[in-house]
Design a protein around this motif. Structure first.
Motif, PDB file in Angstrom:
ATOM      1  N   PHE A   1       0.847  -1.191   0.000  1.00  0.00           N
ATOM      2  CA  PHE A   1       0.000   0.000   0.000  1.00  0.00           C
ATOM      3  C   PHE A   1       0.882   1.240   0.000  1.00  0.00           C
TER       4      PHE A   1
ATOM      5  N   TYR B   1      -4.468   1.018  -1.504  1.00  0.00           N
ATOM      6  CA  TYR B   1      -4.060  -0.276  -2.041  1.00  0.00           C
ATOM      7  C   TYR B   1      -4.488  -0.370  -3.507  1.00  0.00           C
TER       8      TYR B   1
ATOM      9  N   CYS C   1     -12.855   1.704   3.107  1.00  0.00           N
ATOM     10  CA  CYS C   1     -12.950   0.965   4.368  1.00  0.00           C
ATOM     11  C   CYS C   1     -12.936   1.928   5.550  1.00  0.00           C
TER      12      CYS C   1
ATOM     13  N   PHE D   1      -8.112  -3.399   8.140  1.00  0.00           N
ATOM     14  CA  PHE D   1      -8.555  -3.908   6.843  1.00  0.00           C
ATOM     15  C   PHE D   1      -7.412  -4.407   5.969  1.00  0.00           C
ATOM     16  N   HIS D   2      -6.193  -4.471   6.531  1.00  0.00           N
ATOM     17  CA  HIS D   2      -5.021  -4.739   5.688  1.00  0.00           C
ATOM     18  C   HIS D   2      -5.156  -6.029   4.881  1.00  0.00           C
TER      19      HIS D   2
ATOM     20  N   ALA E   1      -7.901  -5.828   2.341  1.00  0.00           N
ATOM     21  CA  ALA E   1      -7.528  -4.897   1.280  1.00  0.00           C
ATOM     22  C   ALA E   1      -6.522  -5.522   0.321  1.00  0.00           C
TER      23      ALA E   1
ATOM     24  N   SER F   1      -7.410  -5.933  -3.591  1.00  0.00           N
ATOM     25  CA  SER F   1      -6.615  -5.133  -4.527  1.00  0.00           C
ATOM     26  C   SER F   1      -5.697  -5.968  -5.406  1.00  0.00           C
TER      27      SER F   1
ATOM     28  N   ARG G   1      -9.116  -0.903  -6.370  1.00  0.00           N
ATOM     29  CA  ARG G   1      -8.422   0.043  -5.521  1.00  0.00           C
ATOM     30  C   ARG G   1      -9.133   0.073  -4.177  1.00  0.00           C
ATOM     31  N   VAL G   2      -8.381   0.089  -3.085  1.00  0.00           N
ATOM     32  CA  VAL G   2      -8.952   0.112  -1.739  1.00  0.00           C
ATOM     33  C   VAL G   2      -8.367   1.303  -0.977  1.00  0.00           C
TER      34      VAL G   2
ATOM     35  N   SER H   1      -8.366   2.849   2.848  1.00  0.00           N
ATOM     36  CA  SER H   1      -8.681   2.550   4.244  1.00  0.00           C
ATOM     37  C   SER H   1      -8.293   3.750   5.100  1.00  0.00           C
TER      38      SER H   1
ATOM     39  N   GLU I   1     -11.182 -10.619   7.428  1.00  0.00           N
ATOM     40  CA  GLU I   1     -10.234 -11.413   6.653  1.00  0.00           C
ATOM     41  C   GLU I   1     -10.338 -12.901   6.973  1.00  0.00           C
TER      42      GLU I   1
END
Length: 297
Positions: A7, A25, A37, A48-49, A52, A56, A64-65, A67, A277
């Motif tokens: 990111f 991201y 997010c 949200f990693h 994301a 992505s 595209r994300v 956060s 996740e």
């Protein structure tokens, strides 16, 4: 922008001059609907990693994300006036960030407080919302859930290291989250705390707790049904942790009945709020967004 692992960091100015942060991201020109997010009360963009990264980096349908860190959280500036830690102000900050990025429409994922911000956006900027995932939040908030959140935020001990942080968080949340593995708990605490030379430090302005202490839980909480019903033209995926104290099963059922395009999912073995996740949630969320974008929901 400062490059990170998977990111880049994006900084922008709020209307009152605070320097705010979001993680970006994926590619700007993916050709697909971007995803925004929005985390919970004391949480940050790291929540949200993993989701994301999956959204992505999808081989067939990358998105595209974006956060966000709200003011007073993560890498965003702290506000001198704690009363600015409000859903309305944070909604305005999110809109300002999207304007700075040139985003006029997106799929939104709102966890807890992030979902409340989505409700506000449905009233103030409905054209932004192209698809919505509400993670363990709805138009009715259970006071017992808020009381639980206030209790653990005000009384949770400070860990000396990250192993102790896992022990503390499992002690607080473990009964509601029997589905989580050791790796899930380790990832959970790394999102909550920042690493200060090996010592975990809560990654939010301590003054944020004043907003929690100021809540009067003896008075009925206003509901957000009008704002929820303003989402009627947008596909909604409503997730509820089976052990949630904040979002009741009855409210989830009402959301499905009142919204013509609301799909509901109960996440077994998790409480407030499910880790997005885990399990098949990434696949469910990706499929929901694909269908919403193609007009299938």
């Amino acid at each position: 922008m400062v490059r990170g692992q998977g990111f880049s960091d994006f900084f922008y100015s709020a209307q009152d001059g605070l320097r705010l942060h979001a993680r970006l991201y994926g590619e700007e020109d993916s050709g697909r609907l971007p995803v925004v997010c929005l985390p919970g009360l004391t949480r940050n963009a790291r929540d949200f990693h993993d989701l994301a990264i999956r959204l992505s980096s999808s081989r067939d349908k990358p998105r595209r994300v974006i956060s966000f860190d709200y003011r007073g959280r993560g890498q965003s500036d702290y506000d001198r006036n704690w009363q600015n830690y409000s859903v309305a102000t944070e909604a305005t900050d999110v809109v300002d960030g999207l304007i700075a990025l040139g985003i006029t429409g997106a799929a939104f994922i709102g966890t807890s407080r992030g979902g409340l911000i989505v409700h506000i956006l449905a009233a103030m900027r409905p054209a932004l919302l192209k698809a919505i995932v509400l993670n363990d939040i709805g138009p009715v908030i259970e006071p017992t859930g808020l009381a639980h959140i206030r209790s653990y935020l005000e009384t949770s001990p400070r860990p000396a290291d990250f192993d102790q942080a896992v022990t503390i968080q499992r002690g607080i949340h473990g009964p509601a989250f029997p589905a989580l593995s050791k790796a899930d708990w380790q990832r959970f605490v790394r999102a909550i705390y920042r690493d200060d030379n090996g010592k975990p430090v809560p990654d939010f302005d301590p003054k944020l707790l004043k907003t929690v202490s100021a809540m009067d839980l003896d008075r009925p909480l206003p509901d957000l049904w009008p704002q929820f019903e303003a989402m009627a033209a947008v596909a909604v995926l409503a997730l509820r942790g089976a052990n949630s104290r904040l979002l009741s099963a009855a409210t989830l059922e009402q959301m499905s009945k009142r919204h013509p395009r609301c799909e509901t999912v109960t996440v077994q073995g998790q409480g407030h709020a499910p880790l997005l996740e885990t399990g098949d949630l990434p696949e469910r969320i990706a499929a929901f967004m694909d269908a919403a974008e193609s007009g299938g929901r």
